[in-house]
Write a protein that holds these residues in place. Structure first.
Motif, PDB file in Angstrom:
ATOM      1  N   UNK A 227       0.804  -1.222   0.000  1.00 36.14           N
ATOM      2  CA  UNK A 227       0.000   0.000   0.000  1.00 36.14           C
ATOM      3  C   UNK A 227       0.834   1.267   0.000  1.00 36.14           C
ATOM      4  N   UNK A 228       2.148   1.155   0.166  1.00 32.71           N
ATOM      5  CA  UNK A 228       2.991   2.339   0.199  1.00 32.71           C
ATOM      6  C   UNK A 228       2.895   3.124   1.489  1.00 32.71           C
ATOM      7  N   UNK A 229       2.450   2.495   2.579  1.00 42.32           N
ATOM      8  CA  UNK A 229       2.329   3.180   3.870  1.00 42.32           C
ATOM      9  C   UNK A 229       3.723   3.377   4.463  1.00 42.32           C
ATOM     10  N   UNK A 230       3.975   4.554   5.007  1.00 40.00           N
ATOM     11  CA  UNK A 230       5.281   4.874   5.569  1.00 40.00           C
ATOM     12  C   UNK A 230       5.527   4.030   6.813  1.00 40.00           C
ATOM     13  N   UNK A 231       6.560   3.183   6.764  1.00 43.98           N
ATOM     14  CA  UNK A 231       6.844   2.273   7.878  1.00 43.98           C
ATOM     15  C   UNK A 231       7.449   2.991   9.077  1.00 43.98           C
ATOM     16  N   UNK A 232       8.016   4.178   8.865  1.00 44.09           N
ATOM     17  CA  UNK A 232       8.560   4.926   9.999  1.00 44.09           C
ATOM     18  C   UNK A 232       7.444   5.274  10.984  1.00 44.09           C
ATOM     19  N   UNK A 233       6.323   5.722  10.456  1.00 53.04           N
ATOM     20  CA  UNK A 233       5.204   6.112  11.311  1.00 53.04           C
ATOM     21  C   UNK A 233       4.592   4.895  11.984  1.00 53.04           C
ATOM     22  N   UNK A 234       4.330   3.848  11.220  1.00 56.02           N
ATOM     23  CA  UNK A 234       3.636   2.682  11.779  1.00 56.02           C
ATOM     24  C   UNK A 234       4.485   1.969  12.824  1.00 56.02           C
ATOM     25  N   UNK A 235       5.777   1.772  12.551  1.00 58.70           N
ATOM     26  CA  UNK A 235       6.613   1.078  13.529  1.00 58.70           C
ATOM     27  C   UNK A 235       6.839   1.920  14.775  1.00 58.70           C
ATOM     28  N   UNK A 236       6.954   3.238  14.597  1.00 58.21           N
ATOM     29  CA  UNK A 236       7.135   4.111  15.763  1.00 58.21           C
ATOM     30  C   UNK A 236       5.905   4.087  16.657  1.00 58.21           C
ATOM     31  N   UNK A 237       4.712   4.178  16.068  1.00 56.57           N
ATOM     32  CA  UNK A 237       3.488   4.178  16.867  1.00 56.57           C
ATOM     33  C   UNK A 237       3.252   2.830  17.526  1.00 56.57           C
ATOM     34  N   UNK A 238       3.681   1.753  16.893  1.00 53.51           N
ATOM     35  CA  UNK A 238       3.525   0.439  17.502  1.00 53.51           C
ATOM     36  C   UNK A 238       4.349   0.304  18.785  1.00 53.51           C
ATOM     37  N   UNK A 239       5.423   1.080  18.918  1.00 50.65           N
ATOM     38  CA  UNK A 239       6.173   1.070  20.179  1.00 50.65           C
ATOM     39  C   UNK A 239       5.287   1.472  21.348  1.00 50.65           C
ATOM     40  N   UNK A 240       4.538   2.555  21.173  1.00 53.58           N
ATOM     41  CA  UNK A 240       3.681   3.037  22.252  1.00 53.58           C
ATOM     42  C   UNK A 240       2.522   2.082  22.506  1.00 53.58           C
TER      43      UNK A 240
END
Length: 398
Positions: free
Chosen positions: A189-202
């Motif tokens: 889907x071209x979703x930015x992995x920086x945002x998704x992986x960072x938010x998954x930390x929280x």
């Protein structure tokens, strides 16, 4: 029709702004035939020109220059704190490597840093920017405790030779599963992995908090939020008696060597490097990009999950919210310091661990805050990145 136009107005305005910004960027920067970037409509006197060849001596000088620059900047802060520079650096070095106890503490701290550094290095080599190693570490720690410590506090009633590999496998799969979703969303889907992986930390930290106050809470912890402990037989043995150094260090070094061999000597490793160099060209040449991204996610997330399991089995025996003082984020720094090289991660992880451990004893002796260690690590990262840029490009002045 007018209502529809009003509804779409913000989006059309945003689209036009993006187009105008892109056009301005194209007009401002142009690539010359020599591979250099310069301003097309600017009087900027400086431009970068790509070097045709970089000698090995240049890499050595760049590394030495980065170290000298780091020491100079840190020395200014030490002087500002009113402490002698030479004594401060000597105490920092002594606190990290000056005795058997100091060396074992440094290597104990380096073990999870090496593993999270490897997790970041293999992901970044494929341009999968995994910022979620912190959450993956906690996922692996929870999985290890679920296999080796739950079930009434006795763990699964299986043989130790089956339960220990199963615990490590569960930790690796938990970390890999946490990264697999963002990796597939990027590939499909071209979703930015920086945002998704960072938010998954929280999200993962909130989940850990809920589990430690719920089904995984130790009934003997007297209200303190911690999980049940692992079986004593599942804890990693000590490399040096009466110290905290455990066999997890051997796991970390062995995995670094295996990852280097995978990247340098195998076809999947070539696919990873090709996808990182140019994904479109690699796909045109027949490299399966989606399959490669999935492989990288399994490797990167699995290594971070193993870091959590080894930290639990080797040092803490149970999971707490403060089990990791940012090992996942520090792994990114270590990977960049190592130039994304798996064997370099061993040296970079030991360096960062030595600075962190040595700063504690140094601070008590001369009164310099321990935060100087963060300054040293951050400055060294910036210096290494700039030095690496200068080995690839030369600065031209008009």
């Amino acid at each position: 029709r007018s209502t529809q136009a009003k509804t779409l107005f913000p989006y059309t305005t945003l689209f036009r702004s993006c187009v105008a910004l892109r056009q301005a960027q194209r007009e401002r920067f142009v690539w010359t035939d020599a591979g250099s970037v310069k301003h097309a409509k600017s009087n900027n006197p400086m431009r970068l020109e790509k070097r045709n060849h970089t000698s090995p001596a240049a890499y050595v000088l760049a590394s030495v220059g980065a170290v000298v620059f780091t020491l100079l900047i840190s020395a200014l802060l030490v002087l500002w704190a009113g402490a002698p520079v030479g004594q401060t650096y000597a105490l920092l070095l002594q606190g990290a490597f000056g005795s058997v106890f100091a060396l074992t503490e440094t290597l104990t701290r380096a073990t999870p840093l090496i593993l999270t550094g490897l997790a970041a290095a293999v992901a970044f080599r494929a341009r999968l920017f995994n910022i979620g190693a912190e959450g993956q570490l906690y996922a692996g720690a929870l999985a290890a405790v679920a296999v080796g410590g739950m079930h009434g506090g006795t763990g699964l009633e299986w043989s130790l030779y089956v339960l220990c590999p199963l615990m490590m496998l569960a930790a690796a799969l938990a970390g890999a599963a946490l990264l697999l979703g963002p990796a597939l969303m990027k590939a499909r889907l071209g979703v930015d992995e920086v945002v998704t992986t960072l938010l998954l930390n929280f999200i993962m930290l909130l989940l850990v908090s809920a589990l430690l106050d719920g089904p995984m809470k130790d009934p003997l912890s007297m209200g303190w939020p911690q999980s049940v402990a692992l079986q004593g037989e599942l804890e990693l043995s000590k490399l040096v008696p009466q110290t905290r150094l455990h066999t997890g260090l051997l796991w970390a070094v062995s995995l670094a060597v295996m990852l280097w061999a995978l990247l340098a000597r195998t076809v999947p490793g070539f696919d990873i490097r090709a996808a990182g160099a140019n994904a479109r060209a690699a796909a045109f040449a027949g490299v399966p990009i989606t399959r490669t991204v999935v492989l990288v996610a399994l490797l990167s997330g699995g290594l971070a999950g193993l870091a959590g399991a080894i930290e639990v089995a080797g040092r803490t025996s149970y999971v707490t919210l403060d089990m990791s003082p940012g090992y996942g984020y520090s792994g990114i720094v270590i990977a960049m310091l190592a130039g994304l090289h798996p064997l370099g991660v061993i040296a970079a992880g030991t360096f960062v661990a030595g600075v962190l451990v040595g700063a504690d004893s140094m601070s008590r002796a001369v009164g310099v805050p321990t935060y100087i260690s963060d300054v040293i690590v951050a400055t060294s990262l910036i210096a290494v990145l700039v030095a690496g840029l200068l080995t690839q490009y030369r600065v031209r002045w008009k």
